[in-house]
Design an enzyme around this catalytic site. Structure first.
Site, PDB file in Angstrom:
ATOM      1  N   GLU A 160      43.362 140.090  -2.255  1.00 26.18           N
ATOM      2  CA  GLU A 160      43.623 140.178  -3.702  1.00 26.18           C
ATOM      3  C   GLU A 160      44.944 140.865  -4.063  1.00 26.18           C
ATOM      4  O   GLU A 160      44.981 141.811  -4.847  1.00 26.18           O
ATOM      5  CB  GLU A 160      42.430 140.869  -4.382  1.00 26.18           C
ATOM      6  CG  GLU A 160      41.116 140.146  -4.080  1.00 26.18           C
ATOM      7  CD  GLU A 160      39.897 140.778  -4.720  1.00 26.18           C
ATOM      8  OE1 GLU A 160      40.019 141.828  -5.367  1.00 26.18           O
ATOM      9  OE2 GLU A 160      38.794 140.209  -4.570  1.00 26.18           O
ATOM     10  N   GLU A 267      34.544 132.848  -0.046  1.00 21.17           N
ATOM     11  CA  GLU A 267      33.490 133.668  -0.661  1.00 21.17           C
ATOM     12  C   GLU A 267      32.749 132.901  -1.760  1.00 21.17           C
ATOM     13  O   GLU A 267      32.456 133.412  -2.813  1.00 21.17           O
ATOM     14  CB  GLU A 267      34.092 134.954  -1.255  1.00 21.17           C
ATOM     15  CG  GLU A 267      34.897 135.769  -0.272  1.00 21.17           C
ATOM     16  CD  GLU A 267      35.480 137.033  -0.872  1.00 21.17           C
ATOM     17  OE1 GLU A 267      35.028 137.464  -1.943  1.00 21.17           O
ATOM     18  OE2 GLU A 267      36.389 137.627  -0.247  1.00 21.17           O
TER      19      GLU A 267
HETATM   20  C1  XIL Z   1      31.948 142.794  -2.700  1.00 22.33           C
HETATM   21  C2  XIL Z   1      30.616 142.930  -1.981  1.00 22.33           C
HETATM   22  O1  XIL Z   1      29.879 141.723  -2.130  1.00 22.33           O
HETATM   23  C3  XIL Z   1      29.836 144.098  -2.557  1.00 22.33           C
HETATM   24  O2  XIL Z   1      28.649 144.287  -1.809  1.00 22.33           O
HETATM   25  C4  XIL Z   1      30.690 145.349  -2.487  1.00 22.33           C
HETATM   26  O3  XIL Z   1      29.972 146.401  -3.079  1.00 22.33           O
HETATM   27  C5  XIL Z   1      32.011 145.120  -3.231  1.00 22.33           C
HETATM   28  O4  XIL Z   1      32.712 144.013  -2.643  1.00 22.33           O
HETATM   29  N1  XIL Z   1      36.041 139.834  -3.498  1.00 22.33           N
HETATM   30  C6  XIL Z   1      36.041 140.283  -2.216  1.00 22.33           C
HETATM   31  C7  XIL Z   1      34.833 140.888  -1.621  1.00 22.33           C
HETATM   32  O5  XIL Z   1      37.007 140.060  -1.462  1.00 22.33           O
HETATM   33  O6  XIL Z   1      35.128 141.868  -0.622  1.00 22.33           O
HETATM   34  C8  XIL Z   1      33.937 141.491  -2.680  1.00 22.33           C
HETATM   35  O7  XIL Z   1      32.711 141.800  -2.045  1.00 22.33           O
HETATM   36  C9  XIL Z   1      33.709 140.495  -3.816  1.00 22.33           C
HETATM   37  C10 XIL Z   1      35.013 140.117  -4.462  1.00 22.33           C
END
Ligand code: XIL
Length: 360
Positions: A160, A267
């Protein structure tokens, strides 16, 4: 951070104590008869975000093993877990996930090395001391990427990096101490030196919904490539909302693919609750969820084989989704963003995704 993780050490110890032996007792349960196992209908890795707590549940593990061929630690391979306040590193949980993956013949994808949203004390105390900061930064990346050398097939090296609105690069602890491009360049160089066989990604979200952010992401990728950074792939998180305009995902995939690098849908989830209020009935949102799954599945499967790195969903069953955390979803209706329902039954969106894969 998700609300409460009681007894984490107990869970991790449980997995480590029983070790891979217990995991290997997990059978590959047969999924519902009318839906083929996801991993069996595609010629590329299909991944799922996991935690040690979830892997300790044999029912969960059986469904995961039946459906997926790759795992991404959801949070236990991030700085927030590994890096302690005194600068020491702990690896019980990511080691347990790596051991599970090896025992079950699953690929392991590392997530993530550097993320703007993490400000661990061990680095915050070095803020404004560029030499000490750089030394600690290089050391952390080398230690973590090096630990999983030959085991992690790839890494989200920088997560990000683009500003929320797409108007440039994010400001962060890392950019302020090391330079807005140099922190990324260093991270890629350190990760490549430590794990030369891993495919190294830059990963971001809303690339399908914000063309401006997508353009900034692609400009960054080109800048990194031109600088000689060992950038090996582009990660599109695809945290979608069911009201996303049809065609957006296909456009995104075409533009990302034009750079020629492998692509990781990294994701995927498709939120019903995050759709604009009043946009459509829940039944209509569920229908749209399936159409979006089919679209992204087809767009990914249409990529040249060399660019189909992996297709990863951000959780196994709806109840494990981060979108169901107490903070995000305190009251019904409960969000249903994933491929399997709370009981682990395949949902229509899984069939739609598989049809999308098959239609390419
Ligand atoms: C999220 C996880 O799903 C949660 O359990 C944690 O508390 C916070 O991070 N983008 C990303 C991920 O790259 O690492 C994030 O995951 C969601 C958004």
């Amino acid at each position: 951070m998700r609300a409460g993780r009681p007894g984490r050490r107990r869970v991790v110890a449980g997995i480590l104590a029983t070790g891979v032996a217990a995991c290997s007792r997990v059978s590959r349960s047969e999924p519902a008869a009318n839906v083929a196992p996801l991993r069996s209908v595609v010629a590329f890795p299909v991944g799922c975000a996991v935690t040690t707590a979830h892997l300790a549940d044999p029912t969960y593990a059986a469904l995961l093993n039946a459906q997926f061929s790759q795992v991404t630690p959801e949070w236990e391979m991030k700085m927030e877990y590994i890096l302690q306040a005194d600068g020491s590193l702990r690896f019980e949980a990511p080691d347990a996930i790596a051991a599970y993956a090896r025992a079950q013949g699953l690929s392991l994808f590392g997530h993530n090395l550097v993320w703007y949203s993490q400000r661990p004390v061990a680095f915050a105390r070095l803020d404004g001391q560029p030499d000490a900061f750089a030394k600690a930064y290089d050391g952390y990346i080398a230690a973590v990427a090096g630990r999983y050398r030959g085991r992690a097939v790839g890494w989200d090296v920088v997560n990000e990096p683009i500003a929320e609105d797409g108007g440039g690069l994010r400001d962060s602890l890392w950019s302020r101490n090391l330079g807005e491009i140099d922190y990324m360049r260093r991270a890629f160089d350190q990760a490549h030196a430590a794990a030369p066989d891993a495919v190294l990604f830059v990963n971001d979200y809303n690339l399908e919904s914000l063309p401006r952010k997508r353009s900034a992401f692609l400009r960054l990728a080109e800048t990194l490539l031109k600088s000689g950074a060992p950038l090996g792939g582009l990660g599109a998180q695809c945290h979608l909302t069911a009201d996303l305009e049809p065609g957006s995902l296909s456009r995104m995939m075409r533009e990302l693919a034009a750079l020629g690098l492998p692509i990781h849908v990294s994701e995927l989830d498709i939120s019903l609750n995050r759709a604009k209020a009043g946009f459509a009935s829940r039944a209509d949102l569920i229908e749209r969820q399936s159409r979006l799954a089919a679209e992204v599945g087809e767009a990914f499967a249409r990529l040249p084989a060399a660019q189909r790195f992996a297709f990863t969903v951000w959780g196994l069953r709806d109840k494990e989704s981060w979108l169901r955390s107490a903070a995000e979803n305190p009251d019904p209706p409960w969000d249903a963003p994933l491929l399997f329902d709370d009981a682990g039954r395949p949902k229509p969106v899984l069939g739609a995704l598989e049809r999308g894969f098959a239609s390419a």
